[in-house]
Design a protein around this motif. Structure first.
Motif, PDB file in Angstrom:
ATOM      1  N   PRO A 108      -5.434  -1.683  -1.831  1.00  0.00           N
ATOM      2  CA  PRO A 108      -4.245  -1.752  -2.698  1.00  0.00           C
ATOM      3  C   PRO A 108      -4.588  -2.277  -4.090  1.00  0.00           C
ATOM      4  O   PRO A 108      -5.290  -3.287  -4.222  1.00  0.00           O
ATOM      5  CB  PRO A 108      -3.326  -2.735  -1.962  1.00  0.00           C
ATOM      6  N   ASP A 149       0.200   0.124  -6.222  1.00  0.00           N
ATOM      7  CA  ASP A 149       0.730  -0.238  -4.908  1.00  0.00           C
ATOM      8  C   ASP A 149       1.695  -1.407  -4.990  1.00  0.00           C
ATOM      9  O   ASP A 149       2.512  -1.604  -4.095  1.00  0.00           O
ATOM     10  CB  ASP A 149      -0.428  -0.574  -3.964  1.00  0.00           C
ATOM     11  N   CYS A 204      -3.052   4.697  -0.949  1.00  0.00           N
ATOM     12  CA  CYS A 204      -3.835   3.549  -0.470  1.00  0.00           C
ATOM     13  C   CYS A 204      -4.321   3.824   0.953  1.00  0.00           C
ATOM     14  O   CYS A 204      -3.542   4.219   1.826  1.00  0.00           O
ATOM     15  CB  CYS A 204      -2.971   2.294  -0.513  1.00  0.00           C
ATOM     16  N   PRO A 222      -3.907  -0.497   3.609  1.00  0.00           N
ATOM     17  CA  PRO A 222      -2.750  -1.355   3.298  1.00  0.00           C
ATOM     18  C   PRO A 222      -2.984  -2.783   3.779  1.00  0.00           C
ATOM     19  O   PRO A 222      -3.758  -3.017   4.723  1.00  0.00           O
ATOM     20  CB  PRO A 222      -1.605  -0.688   4.066  1.00  0.00           C
ATOM     21  N   GLY A 274       0.832  -1.203   0.000  1.00  0.00           N
ATOM     22  CA  GLY A 274       0.000   0.000   0.000  1.00  0.00           C
ATOM     23  C   GLY A 274       0.858   1.241   0.000  1.00  0.00           C
ATOM     24  O   GLY A 274       1.604   1.490   0.954  1.00  0.00           O
TER      25      GLY A 274
END
Length: 531
Positions: free
Chosen positions: A304, A332, A146, A149, A142
């Motif tokens: 993500p 990500d 994001c 994560p 992430g």
């Protein structure tokens, strides 16, 4: 002449045996029936036009097809040495089975591999090994854009769709992943109940056909995607650009495996071959890919989002890096799939001759991200023949943050490498939709095996890292992996390969990369060659 001799001989044999039977025991009539049946087969062989061998050698020619049919079994069980089998040799397969069963998988008496052969690779142990950490390391997926994560294990289940695998196989893998705390990738065949019912952490893969999130005409459906991405089990979303075993081809599910249930989940006709487009329709350029990543991340409330690909051209990777820099947002994660990776069905030419092996592809992506200043915000996954602790450590040294495994996970739940995934005749119920074969796979038992295999293999990888003198994967360096390049010379990966410095491509592109960097265009996957 030989074919008429065989048929004539059988005809005479039928007459002679028939006469004897008429004046002797009834048991002779059994022989009459057998000889008559052989005569019928011989006559058919002579008159049929499909097989020249049978026309020239009636009856006897069938022996050739019999031996051809059982040749893989003869090779695997009686001929190959422990280190010869392909794609996975017997030593590796045995290790997987034993770890899945809770056996440590140790061997005695020393290695059977030729450690003096060119190409042999060895890890460099430390004179002062360290203690293993109490908990296995994990990787946080992430970037700055994001909002949710995800903590990824070092080894996870790679992309395998419902269709390529049976429902029971997916149930077993999903239950094993839930119990073991590792991720389960859905493959491009859609998000099905088999991926959700056990509650495992799921990586939802979106392929070019957008199965499970498509409109009637096969385009991406944002509303359907938003609904499914909201499932709590869906932790990560992966866009499939290409697959190692068949890059540039798209997905293929043979007609015998397209059951009514699979067709319902994918939104396609039943009992017809399903071919995913080779390219996505939602984007056509590197910049479009990055826009699509950002769009999916927003639709999924900040989960993500990344993509998977088999590397072909270094220019493509650099073009994506330019697009990321231009747009100010990044995936990500990126999963690099090696050309040695597996598939349920693909042409031989694609399996053998297209795409970069994982070592080359992984180091290409890693170097490109480092040199463009993006490596710190993008995590790298690696997939392609990952089966042992050594495989994990090797890929981490080459630039990966974590690994995925498909075929080793299949073997953990019973696959015997019969290589019949494309026929719907998998003998152990893993890669088939035949209900009779599927029922042989006991979900509870195989789920435990998947959990055991993953846990034991990660533990072995952590132990190997400790032997190298590190207790954290981020401390691994290319100096720790060496390769024999001639009978008398062994070099480390730090010496054999080029490792770029952070931001180097932006300041002063190295000579070996300068032409590719110049040719890379964020608005086209076709290189722009400038004079």
């Amino acid at each position: 002449m030989s074919r008429f001799f065989v048929v004539g001989f059988l005809a005479i044999a039928v007459v002679v045996v028939g006469v004897v039977a008429s004046i002797g025991s009834w048991a002779w009539w059994i022989l009459v029936a057998l000889v008559a049946a052989a005569l019928g087969v011989g006559v058919y062989d002579v008159v049929q036009t499909k097989h020249a061998v049978l026309r020239n050698y009636p009856i006897l020619g069938h022996l050739r097809y019999l031996l051809e049919g059982i040749r893989p079994e003869l090779q695997q069980y009686f001929i190959e040495r422990n280190v010869d089998g392909r794609p996975f040799d017997r030593d590796v397969r045995t290790m997987i089975y034993e770890r899945a069963k809770g056996i440590h998988g140790e061997l005695s008496f020393g290695t059977e591999r030729d450690v003096e052969s060119v190409g042999y690779e060895a890890l460099v142990h430390s004179t002062a090994p360290v203690e293993e950490p109490d908990e296995s390391p994990r990787v946080l997926i992430g970037g700055p854009d994001c909002r949710h994560p995800y903590s990824m294990a070092l080894l996870n289940i790679s992309a395998m769709s419902f269709g390529a695998l049976s429902g029971n196989a997916l149930r077993a893998l999903n239950q094993g992943a839930a119990a073991g705390g590792f991720a389960h990738d859905t493959g491009e065949g859609g998000l099905t109940p088999y991926h959700l019912e056990a509650g495992a952490d799921v990586v939802w893969e979106i392929g070019s056909a957008y199965f499970g999130t498509r409109t009637r005409d096969g385009r991406f459906d944002p509303l359907e995607f938003t609904d499914r991405a909201a499932y709590d089990q869906v932790k990560v979303i992966s866009i499939k650009l290409s697959q190692g075993a068949k890059p540039g081809l798209g997905g293929v599910l043979p007609a015998p495996k397209v059951s009514a249930e699979i067709a319902r989940y994918r939104g396609v006709p039943a009992h017809e071959k399903v071919v995913s487009p080779a390219a996505h329709t939602e984007f056509h350029t590197p910049r479009g890919l990055i826009h699509f990543v950002a769009r999916l991340r927003e639709l999924s409330d900040g989960k993500p989002v990344g993509f998977k690909l088999c590397v072909g051209s270094r220019i493509d990777i650099l073009a994506i890096c330019k697009a990321i820099l231009a747009e100010g947002t990044a995936p990500d994660f990126i999963i690099v799939d090696g050309s040695e990776g597996g598939t349920a069905a693909a042409p031989l030419e694609y399996e053998d001759n297209i795409g970069l092996p994982l070592t080359d592809g992984l180091m290409t992506v890693h170097n490109a991200l480092v040199a463009t200043g993006l490596r710190e915000r993008i995590r790298l996954g690696a997939s392609g023949k990952v089966a042992t602790g050594t495989d994990i450590v090797k890929r981490l040294i080459q630039g990966a943050d974590y690994t995925n495994s498909a075929r080793a996970m299949m073997m953990a739940i019973g696959c015997i490498q019969s290589q019949r995934c494309h026929t719907n005749n998998c003998p152990v119920g893993v890669a088939t939709q035949d209900p009779r074969r599927v029922r042989a796979l006991d979900v509870a038992d195989k789920a435990l095996r998947a959990q055991r295999f993953q846990e034991a293999t990660v533990r072995q990888a952590v132990q190997i890292m400790a032997s190298l003198g590190v207790d954290d994967p981020t401390l691994l360096t290319p100096h720790m992996l060496r390769k024999k390049i001639s009978p008398t010379i062994m070099r480390s990966y730090s010496e054999l390969y080029e490792w770029l410095a952070p931001g180097q491509m932006l300041d002063d592109p190295p000579p070996g990369w300068r032409a590719d960097w110049t040719a890379a265009d964020p608005d086209s996957f076709r290189p722009v060659m400038r004079s």
